[in-house]
Design an enzyme around this catalytic site. Structure first.
Site, PDB file in Angstrom:
ATOM      1  N   LYS A  79      -6.513   6.128 -20.376  1.00 20.27           N
ATOM      2  CA  LYS A  79      -6.849   7.038 -21.904  1.00 20.27           C
ATOM      3  C   LYS A  79      -5.404   7.019 -22.422  1.00 20.27           C
ATOM      4  O   LYS A  79      -4.380   5.460 -22.562  1.00 20.27           O
ATOM      5  CB  LYS A  79      -7.252   8.263 -21.578  1.00 20.27           C
ATOM      6  CG  LYS A  79      -8.020   8.878 -20.369  1.00 20.27           C
ATOM      7  CD  LYS A  79      -9.893   7.854 -20.377  1.00 20.27           C
ATOM      8  CE  LYS A  79     -10.773   7.916 -19.807  1.00 20.27           C
ATOM      9  NZ  LYS A  79     -10.827   8.942 -19.681  1.00 20.27           N
ATOM     10  N   ARG A  97       0.548  -1.138  -0.690  1.00 23.86           N
ATOM     11  CA  ARG A  97       0.273   0.062   0.090  1.00 23.86           C
ATOM     12  C   ARG A  97       0.807   1.523   0.117  1.00 23.86           C
ATOM     13  O   ARG A  97       0.621   2.561  -0.497  1.00 23.86           O
ATOM     14  CB  ARG A  97      -0.937   0.249   1.152  1.00 23.86           C
ATOM     15  CG  ARG A  97      -1.520   1.517   1.045  1.00 23.86           C
ATOM     16  CD  ARG A  97      -3.457   1.592   1.909  1.00 23.86           C
ATOM     17  NE  ARG A  97      -3.150   0.798   3.170  1.00 23.86           N
ATOM     18  CZ  ARG A  97      -2.651   0.702   4.017  1.00 23.86           C
ATOM     19  NH1 ARG A  97      -2.280   1.549   4.625  1.00 23.86           N
ATOM     20  NH2 ARG A  97      -2.707  -0.424   5.260  1.00 23.86           N
ATOM     21  N   TYR A 118     -14.062  17.106 -17.687  1.00 24.31           N
ATOM     22  CA  TYR A 118     -15.135  15.652 -17.259  1.00 24.31           C
ATOM     23  C   TYR A 118     -16.354  15.491 -16.760  1.00 24.31           C
ATOM     24  O   TYR A 118     -16.034  15.941 -15.218  1.00 24.31           O
ATOM     25  CB  TYR A 118     -13.989  14.749 -17.212  1.00 24.31           C
ATOM     26  CG  TYR A 118     -14.443  13.307 -16.811  1.00 24.31           C
ATOM     27  CD1 TYR A 118     -14.609  12.930 -17.893  1.00 24.31           C
ATOM     28  CD2 TYR A 118     -14.565  12.198 -15.779  1.00 24.31           C
ATOM     29  CE1 TYR A 118     -14.416  11.166 -18.120  1.00 24.31           C
ATOM     30  CE2 TYR A 118     -14.674  11.499 -15.750  1.00 24.31           C
ATOM     31  CZ  TYR A 118     -15.329  10.889 -16.480  1.00 24.31           C
ATOM     32  OH  TYR A 118     -15.316   9.205 -16.271  1.00 24.31           O
ATOM     33  N   ASP A 173      -6.087  18.857 -15.797  1.00 25.83           N
ATOM     34  CA  ASP A 173      -6.049  17.414 -15.918  1.00 25.83           C
ATOM     35  C   ASP A 173      -5.792  17.905 -17.329  1.00 25.83           C
ATOM     36  O   ASP A 173      -6.023  18.120 -18.618  1.00 25.83           O
ATOM     37  CB  ASP A 173      -7.337  17.462 -15.889  1.00 25.83           C
ATOM     38  CG  ASP A 173      -8.079  16.133 -16.239  1.00 25.83           C
ATOM     39  OD1 ASP A 173      -7.199  15.219 -16.994  1.00 25.83           O
ATOM     40  OD2 ASP A 173      -8.678  15.607 -15.891  1.00 25.83           O
TER      41      ASP A 173
HETATM   42  C1  LIG Z   1     -11.693   9.323 -18.494  1.00 25.62           C
HETATM   43  C2  LIG Z   1     -10.993  10.592 -17.479  1.00 25.62           C
HETATM   44  C3  LIG Z   1     -10.795  10.758 -16.388  1.00 25.62           C
HETATM   45  C4  LIG Z   1     -11.464  10.040 -15.070  1.00 25.62           C
HETATM   46  O1  LIG Z   1     -10.977   8.979 -15.536  1.00 25.62           O
HETATM   47  P1  LIG Z   1     -10.954   6.745 -15.292  1.00 25.62           P
HETATM   48  O2  LIG Z   1      -9.445   6.628 -15.520  1.00 25.62           O
HETATM   49  O3  LIG Z   1     -12.414   6.617 -16.036  1.00 25.62           O
HETATM   50  O4  LIG Z   1     -11.127   7.165 -13.715  1.00 25.62           O
HETATM   51  C5  LIG Z   1     -10.918  12.203 -15.321  1.00 25.62           C
HETATM   52  N1  LIG Z   1     -10.198  12.875 -16.245  1.00 25.62           N
HETATM   53  C6  LIG Z   1     -10.448  13.323 -17.874  1.00 25.62           C
HETATM   54  C7  LIG Z   1     -10.192  14.079 -19.181  1.00 25.62           C
HETATM   55  C8  LIG Z   1     -10.795  12.120 -18.071  1.00 25.62           C
HETATM   56  O5  LIG Z   1     -11.410  11.669 -19.647  1.00 25.62           O
END
Ligand SMILES: *Cc1c(COP(=O)(O)O)cnc(C)c1O
Length: 392
Positions: free
Chosen positions: A198, A50, A102, A173
Site C-alpha cells: 500500500k 532466505r 482487513y 496494523d
Molecule cells: C492489504 C492489507 C493487508 C494485507 O496485505 P497484502 O500485502 O495484500 O497481503 C493487511 N492489512 C491491511 C490493513 C491491508 O490494507
C-alpha cells in the site's frame, strides 16, 4: 537531533559518509541466492538469501527507522507478515482482535490460526471494554486504527496500558496511516504490521509486508521464524519498495489533501447518506486521531442511498478505477461487500455497518479538479437515469 521523517524515507543514517557500492545512490539489487565464503569458518555476513539478503537488509533498516523500531522484517506480502507473526503463538493461546479488520486478517485468524488451536475474541476495540475480555491464556491484542473499511478509531495508548498491565503483546496494523502519519511503537505498541503493498511502495506495482518491533525478545523469535518459514521479500521487490518509499511524505500529504476535499464534496451530495472520514470534525474518532497521529490519511468510506446507486458508481467511473487495494498514486474505489470483505461472515459485516451500499475510496495524488470533475459527472449521470426511470 532525531531526523525528520522525509529524510528518513530517503537516507539510512548508518550508511552515510561511505562510498560503498561505487557510490551508487540507488541501493543495488543483490539478485543472488547464495554467497561464497572467504574461508572456512568465515562469512561475508550473508550466507543464503532466505536468511538475509543485502537489499532486504537495507530495506528492513529503513522501515525500522521509520517506525522507530529496533528491527523490521520484510515479507512477500502483508498477509505473509501477519502469518509469520501468528507463528509466535501456540495452541491454547488467546488473542483479542478487533472485529473490523482487513478481511484477509479475519480469514487468516478464523480459517488457519483457529484450526491450529489459537483462540480469538473478535470484539469492537474502540467501544467494548477490552480489559474484560482478558483471560489467563490471553497473549496479545490485535488492532487496526483507523479500521478497514469503517474507519473506527481506537486509542492506541489505552490499548497499550491494558497490554502492559496484563503482559500482552499489542499489535497494530498501521497500513492505513503509514509511518508518515502514525507511529504505534511510540505510543506503547510492541509490534507494527504494514502491508507494504500500500502506501510504503505506493505505486500499485508490487506486494510486500512488514513486521516492526522494538522488543528484543520478539525480534529474536521473528528472525528464527523468517529463516525457518522462508517468505522473505525478494531482492527486486525490496528495491521497488525502497524506490517508492522515497516519496512517501509528499504522496501522503497530497493524497490527504485530495481526500479532505473529496470528503467535503461528498458531504454535499444528496445520494450520499454518510461520509466516514476521520478528518471530519464530526467523526467520533477525530479527537483521538489528533492525539495519536499527525494526519488523517486518505481513506474514506461512504454510505449511499441505495445499493443501485453504489453499483452505478462502480460501473461509471473511468479514471478512478474500480479495484481492490489502496495506498497507491491512483485513486481507487472498492466494494467491500464482494471484494475486501467477501469472506467475512455476513453477521460480522452487518454488525460493523458494511452494507451493499457501502463504498470505500483510496484517494490518490491526481489533480483534485479532475477527481471531483469525474465524480460530478458520474453522480449527475446516475441522477439523470434515476429521473428517466421514474418518468417512463
Ligand atoms: C492489504 C492489507 C493487508 C494485507 O496485505 P497484502 O500485502 O495484500 O497481503 C493487511 N492489512 C491491511 C490493513 C491491508 O490494507
Amino acid at each position: 537531533m532525531a531526523r525528520g521523517i522525509d529524510t528518513k524515507c530517503i537516507h539510512l543514517e548508518e550508511d552515510e559518509g561511505q562510498c560503498s557500492h561505487y557510490g551508487a545512490l540507488s541501493y543495488p539489487i543483490y539478485q543472488t541466492a547464495t554467497y561464497a565464503h572467504p574461508g572456512v569458518g568465515q562469512s561475508t555476513g550473508f550466507d543464503y538469501s532466505r536468511l538475509q539478503n543485502p537489499t532486504r537488509e537495507h530495506l528492513e533498516k529503513m522501515v525500522a527507522a521509520l517506525e522507530n523500531g529496533i528491527d523490521a522484517f520484510a515479507l512477500s506480502s502483508g498477509m505473509a507478515a501477519i502469518s509469520l507473526l501468528m507463528e509466535m503463538f501456540r495452541q491454547g493461546d488467546h488473542i483479542i482482535a478487533d472485529s473490523d479488520l482487513y478481511g484477509g486478517s479475519i480469514r487468516l485468524f478464523h480459517n488457519v490460526n483457529e484450526k491450529n488451536g489459537v483462540e480469538f475474541s473478535s470484539i469492537d476495540c474502540c467501544r467494548d471494554d477490552v480489559e474484560s475480555y482478558v483471560k489467563e491464556n490471553t497473549k496479545a491484542i490485535y488492532i487496526e486504527t483507523p479500521t478497514n473499511p469503517m474507519m473506527n478509531v481506537t486509542d492506541i495508548r489505552k490499548m497499550a496500558d491494558i497490554a502492559k498491565r496484563h503482559n500482552l503483546i499489542l499489535i497494530v496494523d498501521n497500513t492505513f496511516m503509514s509511518p508518515y502519519f502514525q507511529n504505534p511503537l511510540d505510543l506503547g505498541a510492541d509490534v507494527v504490521i504494514h502491508s507494504g503493498t500500500k502506501y510504503l511502495s505506493g505505486h500499485n506495482d508490487t506486494l510486500a509486508g512488514f513486521i516492526v518491533t522494538n522488543r528484543e525478545d520478539i525480534q529474536e523469535k521473528l528472525r528464527f521464524l523468517i529463516k525457518t518459514t522462508g517468505a522473505g521479500l525478494a531482492p527486486f521487490d525490496c528495491w521497488l519498495v525502497l524506490r517508492g518509499m522515497k516519496t512517501l511524505g509528499i504522496r501522503m500529504e497530497r493524497s490527504q489533501e485530495n481526500a479532505e476535499q473529496i470528503a467535503a464534496w461528498l458531504q454535499q451530495q444528496k445520494a450520499v447518506t454518510r461520509v466516514i472520514y476521520p478528518g471530519l470534525p464530526d467523526h467520533p474518532g477525530h479527537e483521538i486521531m489528533k492525539k495519536q497521529a499527525r494526519g488523517f490519511g486518505a481513506m474514506l468510506t461512504i454510505q449511499l442511498e441505495s445499493k443501485e446507486f453504489a453499483l452505478a458508481i462502480l460501473e461509471k467511473v473511468r479514471m478512478i478505477r474500480f479495484a481492490e487495494s489502496l495506498g497507491g498514486v491512483e485513486t481507487l474505489v472498492t466494494y467491500p461487500t464482494t471484494q475486501t470483505h467477501a469472506d467475512v461472515p455476513k453477521e460480522i459485516r452487518e454488525r460493523n455497518g458494511i452494507t451493499e451500499s457501502t463504498l470505500r475510496f483510496s484517494v490518490g495524488i491526481e489533480n483534485i479538479e479532475d477527481l471531483i470533475g469525474e465524480l460530478e459527472k458520474v453522480f449527475a449521470e446516475i441522477e439523470e437515469e434515476k429521473n428517466d426511470g421514474k418518468k417512463s
